[in-house]
Design a protein around this motif. Sequence first.
Motif, mmCIF file in Angstrom:
data_model
loop_
_atom_site.group_PDB
_atom_site.id
_atom_site.type_symbol
_atom_site.label_atom_id
_atom_site.label_comp_id
_atom_site.label_asym_id
_atom_site.label_seq_id
_atom_site.Cartn_x
_atom_site.Cartn_y
_atom_site.Cartn_z
ATOM 1 N N TRP A 276 5.421 79.448 -29.212
ATOM 2 C CA TRP A 276 4.769 78.168 -28.937
ATOM 3 C C TRP A 276 5.667 76.998 -29.307
ATOM 4 O O TRP A 276 5.670 75.963 -28.611
ATOM 5 C CB TRP A 276 3.437 78.082 -29.679
ATOM 6 C CG TRP A 276 2.361 78.829 -28.983
ATOM 7 C CD1 TRP A 276 1.751 79.985 -29.382
ATOM 8 C CD2 TRP A 276 1.775 78.499 -27.714
ATOM 9 N NE1 TRP A 276 0.825 80.390 -28.457
ATOM 10 C CE2 TRP A 276 0.812 79.495 -27.426
ATOM 11 C CE3 TRP A 276 1.970 77.465 -26.809
ATOM 12 C CZ2 TRP A 276 0.062 79.479 -26.261
ATOM 13 C CZ3 TRP A 276 1.217 77.447 -25.642
ATOM 14 C CH2 TRP A 276 0.272 78.442 -25.392
ATOM 15 N N GLU A 277 6.444 77.123 -30.367
ATOM 16 C CA GLU A 277 7.384 76.063 -30.702
ATOM 17 C C GLU A 277 8.426 75.889 -29.600
ATOM 18 O O GLU A 277 8.821 74.775 -29.255
ATOM 19 C CB GLU A 277 8.073 76.369 -32.038
ATOM 20 C CG GLU A 277 7.267 75.984 -33.250
ATOM 21 C CD GLU A 277 6.988 74.493 -33.302
ATOM 22 O OE1 GLU A 277 7.936 73.700 -33.454
ATOM 23 O OE2 GLU A 277 5.815 74.100 -33.157
ATOM 24 N N LEU A 278 8.885 77.010 -29.035
ATOM 25 C CA LEU A 278 9.845 76.931 -27.940
ATOM 26 C C LEU A 278 9.212 76.311 -26.695
ATOM 27 O O LEU A 278 9.879 75.576 -25.949
ATOM 28 C CB LEU A 278 10.389 78.320 -27.622
ATOM 29 C CG LEU A 278 11.276 78.962 -28.693
ATOM 30 C CD1 LEU A 278 11.659 80.370 -28.291
ATOM 31 C CD2 LEU A 278 12.531 78.125 -28.931
ATOM 32 N N VAL A 279 7.933 76.600 -26.460
ATOM 33 C CA VAL A 279 7.245 76.004 -25.307
ATOM 34 C C VAL A 279 7.156 74.491 -25.467
ATOM 35 O O VAL A 279 7.469 73.728 -24.544
ATOM 36 C CB VAL A 279 5.844 76.621 -25.149
ATOM 37 C CG1 VAL A 279 5.012 75.817 -24.149
ATOM 38 C CG2 VAL A 279 5.945 78.063 -24.673
ATOM 39 N N TRP A 280 6.727 74.015 -26.657
ATOM 40 C CA TRP A 280 6.628 72.564 -26.857
ATOM 41 C C TRP A 280 8.009 71.917 -26.757
ATOM 42 O O TRP A 280 8.154 70.865 -26.095
ATOM 43 C CB TRP A 280 6.021 72.242 -28.222
ATOM 44 C CG TRP A 280 4.754 72.945 -28.591
ATOM 45 C CD1 TRP A 280 4.476 73.511 -29.798
ATOM 46 C CD2 TRP A 280 3.567 73.149 -27.799
ATOM 47 N NE1 TRP A 280 3.223 74.066 -29.817
ATOM 48 C CE2 TRP A 280 2.636 73.849 -28.598
ATOM 49 C CE3 TRP A 280 3.214 72.821 -26.499
ATOM 50 C CZ2 TRP A 280 1.388 74.231 -28.140
ATOM 51 C CZ3 TRP A 280 1.960 73.198 -26.033
ATOM 52 C CH2 TRP A 280 1.066 73.882 -26.831
ATOM 53 N N ALA A 281 8.997 72.516 -27.436
ATOM 54 C CA ALA A 281 10.338 71.944 -27.396
ATOM 55 C C ALA A 281 10.900 71.961 -25.977
ATOM 56 O O ALA A 281 11.559 71.004 -25.540
ATOM 57 C CB ALA A 281 11.263 72.705 -28.350
ATOM 58 N N GLY A 282 10.652 73.047 -25.241
ATOM 59 C CA GLY A 282 11.123 73.116 -23.864
ATOM 60 C C GLY A 282 10.474 72.069 -22.987
ATOM 61 O O GLY A 282 11.138 71.447 -22.136
ATOM 62 N N ALA A 283 9.178 71.851 -23.173
ATOM 63 C CA ALA A 283 8.499 70.807 -22.403
ATOM 64 C C ALA A 283 9.068 69.437 -22.738
ATOM 65 O O ALA A 283 9.254 68.581 -21.857
ATOM 66 C CB ALA A 283 6.997 70.850 -22.679
ATOM 67 N N GLY B 265 16.575 80.808 -21.226
ATOM 68 C CA GLY B 265 16.450 79.385 -21.542
ATOM 69 C C GLY B 265 17.651 78.870 -22.315
ATOM 70 O O GLY B 265 18.154 77.764 -22.052
ATOM 71 N N LEU B 266 18.147 79.666 -23.264
ATOM 72 C CA LEU B 266 19.322 79.270 -24.036
ATOM 73 C C LEU B 266 20.548 79.135 -23.136
ATOM 74 O O LEU B 266 21.343 78.192 -23.287
ATOM 75 C CB LEU B 266 19.579 80.298 -25.136
ATOM 76 C CG LEU B 266 20.807 80.074 -26.020
ATOM 77 C CD1 LEU B 266 20.694 78.757 -26.776
ATOM 78 C CD2 LEU B 266 20.986 81.236 -26.996
ATOM 79 N N ALA B 267 20.708 80.057 -22.204
ATOM 80 C CA ALA B 267 21.856 79.995 -21.288
ATOM 81 C C ALA B 267 21.801 78.738 -20.420
ATOM 82 O O ALA B 267 22.832 78.091 -20.175
ATOM 83 C CB ALA B 267 21.882 81.250 -20.418
ATOM 84 N N ILE B 268 20.609 78.366 -19.948
ATOM 85 C CA ILE B 268 20.485 77.164 -19.118
ATOM 86 C C ILE B 268 20.773 75.917 -19.942
ATOM 87 O O ILE B 268 21.488 74.997 -19.497
ATOM 88 C CB ILE B 268 19.077 77.106 -18.497
ATOM 89 C CG1 ILE B 268 18.891 78.257 -17.504
ATOM 90 C CG2 ILE B 268 18.845 75.762 -17.810
ATOM 91 C CD1 ILE B 268 17.494 78.368 -16.948
ATOM 92 N N VAL B 269 20.224 75.859 -21.150
ATOM 93 C CA VAL B 269 20.479 74.705 -22.024
ATOM 94 C C VAL B 269 21.974 74.594 -22.332
ATOM 95 O O VAL B 269 22.542 73.494 -22.355
ATOM 96 C CB VAL B 269 19.652 74.826 -23.320
ATOM 97 C CG1 VAL B 269 20.092 73.787 -24.347
ATOM 98 C CG2 VAL B 269 18.176 74.653 -23.025
ATOM 99 N N ALA B 270 22.634 75.732 -22.555
ATOM 100 C CA ALA B 270 24.069 75.707 -22.855
ATOM 101 C C ALA B 270 24.866 75.133 -21.680
ATOM 102 O O ALA B 270 25.794 74.339 -21.883
ATOM 103 C CB ALA B 270 24.540 77.119 -23.190
#
Length: 866
Positions: free
Chosen positions: A736-743, A509-514
Motif C-alpha cells: 500500500w505504501e508503494l501504491v500511494w507513492a506510485g500514485a 516499477g523500479l525498472a521504469i522509475v530507473a
Amino acid sequence: MRRARQTEGSGGRGLRGLGLRCAAVLLAALVCWGGWPARSDAVGASSADDCHAAQLTTAGTDVELRLGNHDHTVPEAIGVMTVRVPTSWPFADDLLLSENSELYRRAMRCLLRERQSMKRFEEWRTYSPRVKAEASWVEVRYETLFQFRQGGKFPVGPWEMDVLKGDWALKLIPPQALRGAHWNRVEIDLGGLGASKVSPRPSTADNGHLVWTRLGRPAARDPMVAVEVSPPWQRAWAAGGLDDTEPLLVANAAGVTTWWVGASIVIVLAALRARRQPAGPQLTELEKSSSTALWRWGLIQAALGVLLLLLYKAIENIAEAVTDHPPTWVSYNFRWPVLIGILAGWLLVVSARPRKSVLLAASLVAAGAGLVAAVPSLFGLPPQLAKPAGLTDADFSVLVALAAAMEWLWLAGFALWAWMLAHEGGLLRPTAAPWRLRRFGPALAAVTVLLLGWAVWAIEHKWQRVSWLTDRSTPAYHVLHVAFLSQELTSFAYQVPTWYYAHAWVLTGLAIVALLRARDLAPTVPYASPTSLDRLLLAVFFAVVVAWRQNSYAGSQAIAVLWLVLDIAALYGLLAVGQRWSVLTQHLEGGEGSPQLSESITEAERSDLIARARRYRELTAALRSMEHGGVEGPLSRHAVEKELSRLHRWRPVTGGGGAPRPWLPVEITVVDVALSWGPHAKWWDNARRAAALAAAFGLPGSILMVWMDFSQQFAWMRRGLYIFGAPDVVWSFIRWELVWAGAGLVLGALWRLLPGRRGPARALGLVVAYALLIGLGLLGNLITDQEIGNIAVGGSLMLLILTLTSLAMDVYTFRPERRFWPNRVGQLLAIYQIRGFSAQVAYVLVQVIAVLTIFGFFRGPDARFK
C-alpha cells in the motif's frame, strides 16, 4: 475481537558462507524437530474406544447450519452444534479439563467425531468448543466454518459436505455415540441457494430456511438430514464444480500469464524505443544501461511467467485437457513443479549478472536442490518427494534443505535484480559497492531462516488444527504427524516461486522509475513536460503499480490481460482531457500561431515566474481591499490595475524587437501558471516530491488497509495458519505504501499536463481515472455476485491522500514565502486567494467529511470486508 484460541491450532569465502547458511537452516530445522511431539504411550488407546453411548440417550442436541452465498466469491457454511450431556455420563467431567489433556480429547471425540474422520483438513474453527457446566448437565457448543472451494467430500462438524459437479449435498451424519440422543432441532438457512431435494420433510420451511424438530433415530450410517442445493454457475465455477474443469483451469493460467507477458512486451518495446529516442541530443551511458536493464527484465519476466504461471501451475491440467491418458510422470505432484521452480530461480539469479562468487553459490544451491527433485530416490524419497509414512529424520532434513534452497534462490534473485535495476538507472550512488556474497550473504541467510521458520510454525499449527482430536497416545500419531509435515514442507517449496513472482511487479516499477531517472539526468533536456515515451512509461507504471486490479471473477482470471489494456488506456484518456483543459496547454492570445504556455516557459525562468505570481497576489489583495472601502496605499487603483494588466502580458519566447507581447487567456492568471508549473524546475523533481509526500500522507491509510484486510475474524484465522501469513501481512503494508507513492509519482510527473488550475483539481482527475477502473471491476462483481471488498475504502483513501499531496505541492511552489506565515493553512489560503472564516471552516469540513465517510463505511453494519 475475541482472540482465537487454537489448540491445533566470492570464491572460498562465498562457499564457506554458503556452508554456514546451510548449517544454520538445518540447525533451525532440527531445533523445530526437537520441539515437535514425539510418540507417547502414557495413555492407552483402548479407553478412548468405548464412549458409553448407552448413557448418552438422554443427551440433547441442537444443530444449525447457515450458508453464505450472496456477495461471496466462495460460498461459506457456518455450523453450530450444541450438545447437552448428563453429568452421569462417565466422561462428562473430562470436558472441563485442559484442552491439551488426553482425557478431554477422548470425551470430545465421542461427542464430535466419527472414528474414520479424525483428521479434517477443510474444517476451520474460530475457537475451541465452549464448555459450560450446570447442575445436571454439561453443555458443549461447537462452531465450525467451511468454504466450498473445491470438489469432493468433506466432513465438517456433524455434516458431510459433498461438493459435486451438479448439486451440492449437505448431509447431517451424527457421531456414533450420539445417534441415540435427542436431536431436538436441526436448522438450515440456505442463504438464497435453491434446494433441489430435501429428506426428510422439514417441520417448517420458509424461503430457504428449513427446520426439523424432534427427529427420530436414523438407520445405521444413514444421514439424519440430507439437503441438495443447486449453486448458481458463479459459485459452481469458483468451487471447481463445473464439467470440463481442466480447460477452465488452463484458460485461467493462460489469462494470468498473458497479463505478465503483455506487460513485458510493452516495457521491452519502450526500452528499445528509449535507445532510439534519448531525452537529450545524444544517448548517455546511463540511459543506455538503464534501458538495457529494462528490456532484459522484461524478457526474463515473460520467461518466468510462462514457466511459473502456465507450465508450473497447469502442467497436469494441460496434459489432462490434451489427452485422455496423460503420462504417469505428469502426476508426480510436486516433483516437476519444484524442478521448474529451481530452474526459474537459478535463471533469475544468473540473468542479473552477479559476481562469480554469487553465481557459483547459486549454481551449487540449484544443483543440490535440483538433484533432490530430479532423482529423489538417491535421498530415500519417493517420486512424489513426500512420503505418506516411514519418513526418517534424515529424509526430513533433506526436505528442509530443499525448501531452504528454493527460498534462498528466489530471495537472492529478487535482491540482485533490485540492486542491478537501481544501480543501472542512477538511483544509487555511482560509487555504491557491488553486490558481494560475503557482505549480503548473511542477511539473505537470516531472512531465509525467518521465512522458513514461519512456514514451519504455520505448518505445525495447521497440523494441530487438522488433528486436534486425534489420539496422541497411539504409536501411529507420530508417523502421521511427520508425514503431514513433510508433505506441507514440500508444498511450501512448491509455492515459493509463485509467491515471489506475484510480487515481481515491484521490480517492473523500479525498472521504469530507473529509466525515467536516467532520462532526467541527461544533459540539456529541452522538454518541460514528459515526452511521449515518458508518458508511455508512466502509463505502464500506473497500470502495474498503482491501478486496482480485479483478482478474479467467479474464481477465474481468464480476462486478466484486459485490465492491463484498460489501465493504460485510462491514463491516456486522462492525458487527452488534459491536452484540452490543462493550464499549460492553453495558447497565448494576441496573434495567430501563438504558442502554448508550456512552450513559453523555460526551466531557467521559473524564479521570475514565481516572483510575478506573488506580485499578482499582492496586487489583487490591494484591489480587493479598495473595493471594501479600504484606504488606497502607495498605489492608486488605476496604477494597480495597470500593473495587473502588465503582469497579464507575456514575454516573447525569443527576442522579438518591437513585436507586440501576447497575453494570457482571460480565465488564466499568472498564479495559475505558477501553480501548474509546480514546485520544481524539472518535471522529474516534481514527481519525486509528490511521491515522497504521498508516501508520508499514506502511512495511516496503509495501516488502515492492512487492519481491514487481516483484522476480520475469519481472515486472520486463515492467514495466521498460512505458510506465507506473516510475510503477507508485512508485504501488505509495503504494497500500500508503494501504491500511494506510485500514485504520487504519476501525479507529480504529469503535473503540467493534468486538467485543473489548482492542485486538488489535478489530483481529482487522476483519482477519476483510478476510480473508473474500480467501477468496471464493481460491474463484474455485480454480475458474478461476489463481495466488493475494500475497494470503496481504497478509492476514498486515494482521493484523500492525493488531495493532501496536491495541496502540499501548491504550498511548496511558493516555499520562499513560508517564513511570512504562521502555518501552512494560512499560506495555502493566501495562495488560493481565499479569505474569511467561512473558507477556513469549509476547508476543515471537507477533510472531516472525507474521514467520516471512510470511517462510516468501515464501521457500517452492512459493510463487507474480504
